[in-house]
Design an enzyme around this catalytic site. Structure first.
Site, mmCIF file in Angstrom:
data_model
loop_
_atom_site.group_PDB
_atom_site.id
_atom_site.type_symbol
_atom_site.label_atom_id
_atom_site.label_comp_id
_atom_site.label_asym_id
_atom_site.label_seq_id
_atom_site.Cartn_x
_atom_site.Cartn_y
_atom_site.Cartn_z
ATOM 1 N N SER A 11 -41.860 -4.639 39.464
ATOM 2 C CA SER A 11 -43.055 -5.778 39.550
ATOM 3 C C SER A 11 -42.259 -7.143 39.327
ATOM 4 C CB SER A 11 -43.891 -5.313 38.489
ATOM 5 O OG SER A 11 -43.445 -5.443 37.396
ATOM 6 N N TYR A 42 -47.855 -4.812 36.936
ATOM 7 C CA TYR A 42 -48.154 -3.608 37.530
ATOM 8 C C TYR A 42 -49.099 -2.729 36.432
ATOM 9 C CZ TYR A 42 -45.570 -3.794 42.092
ATOM 10 O OH TYR A 42 -45.201 -4.099 43.191
ATOM 11 N N GLY A 43 -48.659 -2.969 35.215
ATOM 12 C CA GLY A 43 -49.217 -1.866 34.120
ATOM 13 C C GLY A 43 -50.369 -1.676 34.157
ATOM 14 N N CYS A 73 -38.884 0.606 38.154
ATOM 15 C CA CYS A 73 -39.828 0.189 37.599
ATOM 16 C C CYS A 73 -40.478 1.470 37.109
ATOM 17 C CB CYS A 73 -40.918 -0.514 38.292
ATOM 18 S SG CYS A 73 -42.360 -1.032 37.811
ATOM 19 N N ASN A 74 -40.685 1.598 35.890
ATOM 20 C CA ASN A 74 -41.255 2.834 35.114
ATOM 21 C C ASN A 74 -42.737 3.097 35.967
ATOM 22 O OD1 ASN A 74 -38.996 1.834 33.180
ATOM 23 N ND2 ASN A 74 -39.522 3.824 32.607
ATOM 24 N N THR A 75 -43.552 1.966 35.772
ATOM 25 C CA THR A 75 -45.081 1.904 36.269
ATOM 26 C C THR A 75 -45.003 2.383 37.690
ATOM 27 O OG1 THR A 75 -45.193 0.284 34.630
ATOM 28 C CG2 THR A 75 -47.119 0.741 36.146
ATOM 29 N N CYS A 183 -39.982 0.662 29.791
ATOM 30 C CA CYS A 183 -40.289 -0.337 30.862
ATOM 31 C C CYS A 183 -39.092 -1.147 30.956
ATOM 32 C CB CYS A 183 -41.548 -1.278 30.351
ATOM 33 S SG CYS A 183 -41.659 -2.794 31.251
ATOM 34 N N THR A 184 -38.854 -1.499 32.237
ATOM 35 C CA THR A 184 -37.626 -2.162 32.585
ATOM 36 C C THR A 184 -37.542 -3.473 32.138
ATOM 37 O OG1 THR A 184 -38.173 -2.233 34.692
ATOM 38 C CG2 THR A 184 -36.976 -0.347 34.621
HETATM 39 N N1 DGL Z 1 -40.763 -3.190 34.768
HETATM 40 C C1 DGL Z 1 -42.019 -2.581 34.910
HETATM 41 C C2 DGL Z 1 -41.988 -1.165 34.204
HETATM 42 O O1 DGL Z 1 -40.993 -0.566 34.069
HETATM 43 C C3 DGL Z 1 -43.155 -3.549 34.481
HETATM 44 C C4 DGL Z 1 -44.459 -2.964 34.578
HETATM 45 C C5 DGL Z 1 -45.468 -4.103 34.890
HETATM 46 O O2 DGL Z 1 -45.239 -4.850 35.743
HETATM 47 O O3 DGL Z 1 -46.327 -4.149 34.222
HETATM 48 O O4 DGL Z 1 -42.947 -0.450 33.955
#
Ligand code: DGL
Length: 277
Positions: A11, A42-43, A73-75, A183-184
């Protein structure tokens, strides 16, 4: 020799923490990094919106010649990786919630997980916790506002420290001995976290295992240049960077990674792409 092109997206700038591990392990591949800065974070978004954004980025990366995509990105992994795997003919490597290594290693039987709302809602997180965290306590916390701080380049500020304390102090009271960064974006806080949490608490960053998993997938694809290399200090890796919004923090953090690791990103260009405009 033709290089394999690995697409990496997030994101925003968070996926750089994964890209750093990838270029260290696989310096002979080329990379295209896409930061969806325009739509970050994105969260809090719903999964159909994240699927829509991930599809557009995936098609862009495939059109640029990527033969494998790392969803850094985990999300986005939680919301979209099943869809992407079902609809596109290339391999996708996603983020693991990293609860497993923490659950296996904890001595206090108490671990903390910091991630976004979207990641906690996802099937992967639910499945991993019910499988590996049966006899332990997991204290999970949505890190509202943390991604925004990283995107503004404010990960080493007093403001960051105050917010991290608010999220982590209650976990410390529960005697956690592992803190999973789900979260990355969050590994950018590691130096700041060092002032907040006791030294005997292990911070779990899944990025190195995601890089290793990418190397395993590449090896199965029998592509040239897919052999892991160690000690990439001083080497050059070809990376192109795209952002759907501002490129300011992206450029700053890329320079920081180059300085910190000694890896030079060659052919380093920064484009604000009009994918979502
Ligand atoms: N780096 C994204 C993750 O790992 C961030 C999510 C976001 O944009 O809120 O979830």
């Amino acid at each position: 020799m033709e290089r394999n092109v690995i697409g990496v997206f997030d994101s925003g700038v968070g996926g750089l923490t994964v890209l750093k591990e990838l270029v260290d392990l696989l310096p002979n591949c080329s990379y295209i990094y896409f930061a969806d800065t325009l739509n970050c974070p994105y969260g809090p978004k719903g999964s159909s919106e994240i699927i829509r954004l991930s599809k557009a980025i995936t098609e862009f990366l495939i059109n640029q010649g990527c033969s494998i995509i790392v969803v850094a990105c985990n999300t986005a992994t939680a919301a979209a990786i099943d869809y992407l795997r079902a609809h596109y003919p290339i391999p996708f490597v996603g983020m693991e919630p990293a609860v497993k290594p923490a659950a296996l290693a904890t001595k206090t039987k108490s671990i903390g997980v910091l991630a976004t709302k979207g990641t906690f809602k996802g099937r992967l997180y639910q499945e991993t916790t019910s499988k590996f965290a049966t006899n332990i306590n997991i204290w999970y916390q949505v890190g509202s506002g943390l991604v925004e701080l990283v995107e503004q380049g404010k990960f080493d500020t007093h403001e960051a420290k105050v917010l991290l304390r608010k999220y982590i102090d209650p976990m410390l009271e529960k005697n956690i001995d592992h803190l999973v960064l789900g979260c990355t974006h969050y590994p950018f806080f590691i130096p700041t976290l060092a002032d907040i949490i006791p030294k005997d608490i292990t911070i779990v960053n899944p990025a190195p295992s995601v890089a290793k998993q990418t190397a395993r997938v590449l090896a199965k694809m029998h592509l040239p240049n897919a052999k892991p290399a160690y000690n990439n200090n001083g080497k050059e890796t070809f990376v192109k960077f795209y952002s759907s919004g501002s490129t300011e923090t992206l450029q700053r953090l890329v320079n920081k990674i180059e300085q910190d690791t000694g890896i030079l990103f060659k052919n380093k260009i920064f484009n604000a792409h009009t994918l979502f405009l």
